[in-house]
Write a protein that holds these residues in place. Structure first.
Motif, short mmCIF file in Angstrom:
data_model
loop_
_atom_site.label_atom_id
_atom_site.label_comp_id
_atom_site.label_asym_id
_atom_site.label_seq_id
_atom_site.Cartn_x
_atom_site.Cartn_y
_atom_site.Cartn_z
N ALA A 287 102.50 54.98 -8.91
CA ALA A 287 102.27 53.80 -8.08
C ALA A 287 102.79 52.52 -8.74
CB ALA A 287 100.78 53.66 -7.76
N GLU A 288 102.54 52.36 -10.04
CA GLU A 288 102.98 51.14 -10.72
C GLU A 288 104.49 51.03 -10.75
OE1 GLU A 288 101.24 50.82 -14.54
OE2 GLU A 288 99.17 50.69 -13.81
N GLN A 289 105.15 52.15 -11.09
CA GLN A 289 106.61 52.12 -11.13
C GLN A 289 107.18 51.90 -9.73
OE1 GLN A 289 108.41 55.56 -12.89
NE2 GLN A 289 110.50 54.88 -12.49
N TRP A 290 106.53 52.49 -8.74
CA TRP A 290 107.02 52.34 -7.36
C TRP A 290 106.94 50.87 -6.92
CZ3 TRP A 290 109.44 55.95 -4.53
CH2 TRP A 290 109.67 55.67 -3.18
N ASN A 291 105.81 50.23 -7.22
CA ASN A 291 105.67 48.81 -6.86
C ASN A 291 106.66 47.95 -7.62
OD1 ASN A 291 103.58 49.32 -5.05
ND2 ASN A 291 101.99 49.10 -6.61
N ALA A 292 106.87 48.31 -8.89
CA ALA A 292 107.85 47.56 -9.69
C ALA A 292 109.25 47.70 -9.10
CB ALA A 292 107.83 48.03 -11.14
N MET A 293 109.58 48.92 -8.62
CA MET A 293 110.89 49.13 -8.01
C MET A 293 111.02 48.31 -6.72
SD MET A 293 111.95 53.14 -8.55
CE MET A 293 110.68 53.72 -7.48
N LYS A 294 109.94 48.21 -5.96
CA LYS A 294 110.00 47.44 -4.72
C LYS A 294 110.23 45.96 -5.00
CE LYS A 294 106.92 48.51 -1.55
NZ LYS A 294 105.62 48.86 -0.93
N VAL A 295 109.54 45.43 -6.02
CA VAL A 295 109.72 44.02 -6.38
C VAL A 295 111.14 43.78 -6.85
CG1 VAL A 295 109.02 42.23 -8.00
CG2 VAL A 295 107.29 43.68 -6.94
N LYS A 296 111.63 44.69 -7.71
CA LYS A 296 112.99 44.51 -8.24
C LYS A 296 114.03 44.64 -7.13
CE LYS A 296 116.10 46.05 -11.91
NZ LYS A 296 116.28 47.01 -13.02
N TYR A 335 113.31 29.65 6.87
CA TYR A 335 113.73 30.43 5.71
C TYR A 335 112.71 31.52 5.41
CZ TYR A 335 116.60 26.26 5.10
OH TYR A 335 117.46 25.23 5.30
N LYS A 336 111.45 31.27 5.69
CA LYS A 336 110.41 32.27 5.47
C LYS A 336 110.62 33.47 6.40
CE LYS A 336 105.38 32.86 5.33
NZ LYS A 336 105.36 34.02 6.20
N GLN A 337 110.96 33.22 7.63
CA GLN A 337 111.22 34.32 8.56
C GLN A 337 112.40 35.17 8.09
OE1 GLN A 337 111.69 32.66 12.47
NE2 GLN A 337 109.58 31.88 12.57
N GLU A 338 113.46 34.51 7.61
CA GLU A 338 114.62 35.25 7.11
C GLU A 338 114.24 36.06 5.87
OE1 GLU A 338 117.81 32.59 6.42
OE2 GLU A 338 117.89 31.85 8.48
N ASP A 340 111.27 37.24 5.13
CA ASP A 340 110.42 38.35 5.53
C ASP A 340 111.24 39.55 6.01
OD1 ASP A 340 108.17 36.97 4.86
OD2 ASP A 340 107.75 36.25 6.88
N LYS A 341 112.39 39.28 6.59
CA LYS A 341 113.25 40.38 7.02
C LYS A 341 113.85 41.09 5.82
CE LYS A 341 114.52 38.15 11.40
NZ LYS A 341 115.66 37.58 12.19
N LEU A 342 114.26 40.33 4.81
CA LEU A 342 114.88 40.92 3.62
C LEU A 342 113.84 41.49 2.67
CD1 LEU A 342 117.58 38.19 2.90
CD2 LEU A 342 117.97 40.45 3.85
N GLN A 343 112.65 40.87 2.62
CA GLN A 343 111.59 41.31 1.73
C GLN A 343 110.29 41.46 2.54
OE1 GLN A 343 111.39 38.44 -1.47
NE2 GLN A 343 113.39 39.01 -2.29
N PRO A 344 110.17 42.53 3.31
CA PRO A 344 109.02 42.67 4.21
C PRO A 344 107.72 43.05 3.51
CG PRO A 344 110.42 44.61 4.36
CD PRO A 344 111.13 43.65 3.46
N ASN A 345 107.77 43.43 2.23
CA ASN A 345 106.56 43.88 1.55
C ASN A 345 105.73 42.70 1.07
OD1 ASN A 345 107.39 46.61 1.80
ND2 ASN A 345 108.77 46.32 0.07
N GLU A 346 104.53 43.02 0.60
CA GLU A 346 103.60 41.99 0.14
C GLU A 346 103.75 41.68 -1.34
OE1 GLU A 346 99.72 43.28 1.13
OE2 GLU A 346 100.02 43.16 3.31
N GLU A 347 104.58 42.43 -2.05
CA GLU A 347 104.74 42.20 -3.48
C GLU A 347 105.39 40.83 -3.73
OE1 GLU A 347 104.16 46.36 -2.77
OE2 GLU A 347 105.67 44.99 -2.01
N GLU A 353 108.06 33.57 -4.47
CA GLU A 353 107.33 32.59 -5.28
C GLU A 353 107.96 31.21 -5.16
OE1 GLU A 353 105.72 32.05 -9.87
OE2 GLU A 353 107.15 33.62 -9.37
N ALA A 354 109.31 31.17 -5.17
CA ALA A 354 110.00 29.88 -5.01
C ALA A 354 109.71 29.27 -3.65
CB ALA A 354 111.51 30.07 -5.20
N LEU A 355 109.67 30.11 -2.62
CA LEU A 355 109.38 29.60 -1.27
C LEU A 355 107.93 29.11 -1.18
CD1 LEU A 355 110.46 29.17 1.57
CD2 LEU A 355 109.73 31.49 2.15
#
Length: 751
Positions: A287-296, A335-338, A340-347, A353-355
């Motif tokens: 699970a930890e590696q999977w979440n890390a892969m999603k963030v990356k 920009y937030k809507q755009e 969310d399309k590219l990064q739909p996850n909650e990570e 963070e910049a947004l």
């Protein structure tokens, strides 16, 4: 029995199966009989054998001991001597234990074996390095190296290559050595095959999943799931370990590609069976590696696309720097809507963070702007309220009421806040602008401005503005004197000052007494018909006086005062002497007419001073005080009330101190205060402006109280009269009604 007898006893008797040419004969061996003397002989022979056996045992022990020592001695030689030293020692006959054949034999065997091991080690390193792709390549190279190695190492140690014991050691354990090398090479080939299978699988998968749009498509998950399952069934993925390795590499590749986040999300809950257990891909990776892969992967959506990263950063920065905060917030939501399309996850990703930080900054900006807007609105409303209060104060003052127009004395409340000088400046600027915009004559505008000037407080905005005008006019006149001619058009400030002063000369003179010389110049220009150039030349000449000439003028001035018939000039106090002297010198140097100069001085003193006189005093004058010091309010004419207060005070002092007569009392001005003092200084009463203002307010309050009481008394009288008239009117109405009811005044009467 001895061993020899045992051997002999075991020898079988010959049998004859068939005799040539004869019939069958049954033969039975005859048991030999032992000679009685044989036992003694046998015993002797046994003793000899035993001796031989003992000798053989002793020799065996000796040989074993020598072999053991030889092994130790050969190890000592190998440890103590380098190959070069051993070779030299062999050649010159000084090698340790070279007379011990056992030691030399063991040394040669070990040298050969070590040489063979070194060659095989070289071959094994090349096997590990992957230099041999086939077994034939390895065998050919090894055979070549063994042949050359035997020669090289034998020469190195000074041993003939064909030496029996060197060859024995060189060839020892050849089977085990072959097995080891072949096994190592087989492992290498197996690993290469596994790697090749993984690489092939990776290439096949990558060829399909290279396109970002394909990776984002749900079909990418279907393809990869089927590829793994079919590979495990068909053997294209030979083992579960290889399949697990290929899966991990595929996910790592996807993380570093555009669209990889969509692929990882598509594979998250799909299942795979490895090592007999069925699990999801997420649980397989952890699970930890999977979440890390999603963030990356989400972050790489931007990192791998420079234009997208640039556009995102510039867009966020542009939104933050929008002058209209509402528009900037609207841009951030887009920009937030755009994102969310590219990064739909909650990570959390760097972009999200910049947004979020940008939104927080914008919210803080909203909050700050709201506070500033509220503050500005409050300030604006308070400014409006202040303008209303100031307007009412000036209206009261213009209507004859005594109220202060100083900002320090303005009535304040929570709707106005504290007043400042800038509030008065704003009001004065607005009022002057309003007057200038009125559709009336310039003369009327000047009169209206002078009304506010008269009603203004000491140091107020109106008086400061006119004071600046007076100062500018003085500078223009000074420049004209220096240049020797009037500026073209007469000077802007001088023209404005002449126009406004001519509207009310007394008001301007009373408000700015220090500029008396300037006003005198204007009088001479406007009223006495003196040519401006004459005045300029006179002032210019005055500045060129020497000290001796100034001394003579001082004497002349003292003589003028002593011989003057003007009570103001003859008894002028020191505090006013300098100002009067300037007026006198100004006229004298301009015109050369001392009589005119005396007249102008007398006029100035009468306009700007108050003379206190007593009938029983010689010359009647007991004091000369500037009008400005007698003012009890900001009204230029309030010096009259101040004069009354000082007169009343002088009378009360005389009443309270009978020994003080009018002849012994003097009145003078010093440091903006008025003093009443007897000739001995026993009584010295000081009246400053504050004290005189309070006294004036007290008198006004008494007058207001008296006027109010009188008004109430008159009102009561009018009320009693009104009530009597009302009663009479009611009675008259009732009488008229009765007459009408009787049919007239004489109704009801008969002949």
């Amino acid at each position: 029995m001895s061993r020899l007898s045992e051997v002999l006893g075991n020898v079988g008797a010959p049998q004859v199966d068939r005799l040539r040419g004869g019939g069958r004969v049954n033969y039975q061996a005859v048991t030999p009989q032992v000679d009685p003397s044989y036992a003694a002989k046998s015993q002797l022979i046994g003793t000899v054998g035993k001796l031989a056996e003992m000798g053989a045992d002793a020799f065996g022990k000796y040989k074993s001991n020598q072999a053991s020592k030889a092994d130790e001695r050969s190890d000592e030689i190998i440890r103590k001597l380098t190959p070069e030293q051993r070779r030299e020692a062999v050649q010159n006959g000084t090698l340790l234990y070279q007379d011990d054949p056992y030691a030399m034999e063991a040394l040669k065997i070990k040298t050969g074996r070590n040489a063979a091991f070194l060659v095989d080690d070289e071959v094994s390193q090349k096997v590990k390095n992957g230099d041999f792709r086939t077994r034939t390549e390895m065998e050919n190279y090894r055979q070549e190296r063994l042949t050359k190695g035997a020669k090289e190492f034998s020469d190195q140690f000074g041993i003939p290559e064909t030496d029996e014991f060197f060859q024995k050691g060189f060839n020892s354990n050849i089977t085990e050595r072959n097995i080891s090398l072949y096994g190592m090479h087989d492992s290498f080939l197996s690993d290469q095959a596994k790697k090749g299978a993984i690489i092939n699988s990776r290439v096949e998968v990558s060829s399909v999943l290279n396109d970002p749009e394909t990776l984002r498509s749900p079909h990418a998950g279907d393809f990869f799931e089927n590829y793994v399952n079919n590979g495990l069934k068909t053997g294209s993925l030979p083992s579960d370990d290889q399949a697990s390795q290929m899966i991990g590499q595929t996910f790592n590749d996807a993380v570093n590609k555009e669209g990889g986040l969509g692929f990882i999300n598509a594979m998250e809950n799909r299942k795979v069976t490895l090592h007999g257990a069925t699990t999801t891909y997420k649980d397989l990776m952890g699970a930890e590696q999977w979440n890390a892969m999603k963030v990356k992967a989400a972050h790489n959506e931007f990192q791998l696309n420079a234009k997208r990263t640039e556009a995102f950063r510039l867009s966020v920065n542009s939104a933050l720097n929008q002058e209209d905060t509402g528009k900037g917030w609207e841009m951030l939501q887009g920009y937030k809507q755009e994102l969310d399309k590219l990064q739909p996850n909650e990570e959390m990703t760097p972009e999200r963070e910049a947004l979020i930080q940008a939104q927080e900054q914008m919210q803080n900006k909203f909050k700050l702007e709201s506070a500033e807007t509220a503050k500005a609105m409050d300030k604006q409303q308070k400014s409006i309220n202040k303008m209303d209060v100031i307007e009412k104060q000036f209206d009261k003052r213009l209507n004859g009421q005594y109220v202060s127009t100083s900002y320090k004395d303005m009535p304040t409340n929570e709707n106005t806040g504290e007043f400042t000088h800038s509030d008065m400046v704003n009001y004065a600027n607005k009022k002057l602008a309003d007057i200038d915009n009125m559709d009336v004559s310039d003369a009327q505008k000047d009169r209206m401005k002078l009304q506010y000037l008269r009603a203004d407080s000491e140091g107020g905005a109106f008086r400061t503005a006119v004071g600046e005008l007076v100062g500018d006019a003085e500078k223009e006149w000074g420049a004209a004197v220096i240049n020797g001619k009037m500026p073209e058009g007469g000077g802007t400030a001088m023209n404005a000052l002449r126009r406004i002063r001519n509207t009310d000369p007394e008001l301007i003179a009373s408000l700015y007494p220090q500029q008396a010389e300037m006003f005198l110049t204007l009088d001479q220009l406007d009223n006495q018909g003196i040519d401006p150039q004459v005045l300029i030349d006179a002032d210019k000449g005055r500045r060129m006086l020497t000290k001796e000439m100034q001394y003579e003028d001082d004497k002349a001035w003292a003589s003028v005062k002593n011989n003057s018939e003007s009570p103001e000039l003859s008894r002028i106090p020191a505090s006013m002497d300098a100002t009067a002297r300037k007026v006198y010198d100004s006229v004298k140097y301009r015109t050369g007419n001392t009589d005119m100069a005396m007249q102008q001085v007398d006029k100035y003193l009468k306009e700007n001073t108050v003379t206190f006189q007593i009938d029983d005093v010689d010359g009647k004058t007991i004091g000369l005080v500037p009008k400005n010091s007698l003012k009890v309010t900001d009204d230029p004419d309030s010096w009259k009330q101040g004069q009354d207060i000082i007169d009343s005070a002088a009378k009360k002092i005389a009443e309270a101190n009978p020994w003080i007569t009018n002849k012994q009392l003097t009145i003078y001005e010093q440091n903006n205060s008025i003093y009443l003092m007897d000739t001995t200084g026993t009584v010295r009463i000081r009246y400053d402006k504050e004290l005189m203002s309070r006294e004036y307010q007290r008198q006004q309050q008494e007058l207001d109280t008296q006027a109010r009481d009188k008004a109430l008394k008159d009102a009561n009288k009018r009320t009693l009269h009104t009530r009597a008239m009302a009663r009479k009117k009611v009675k008259d109405a009732e009488r008229e009604a009765r007459i009408k009811a009787r049919g007239g005044m004489y109704g009801g009467l008969t002949d």
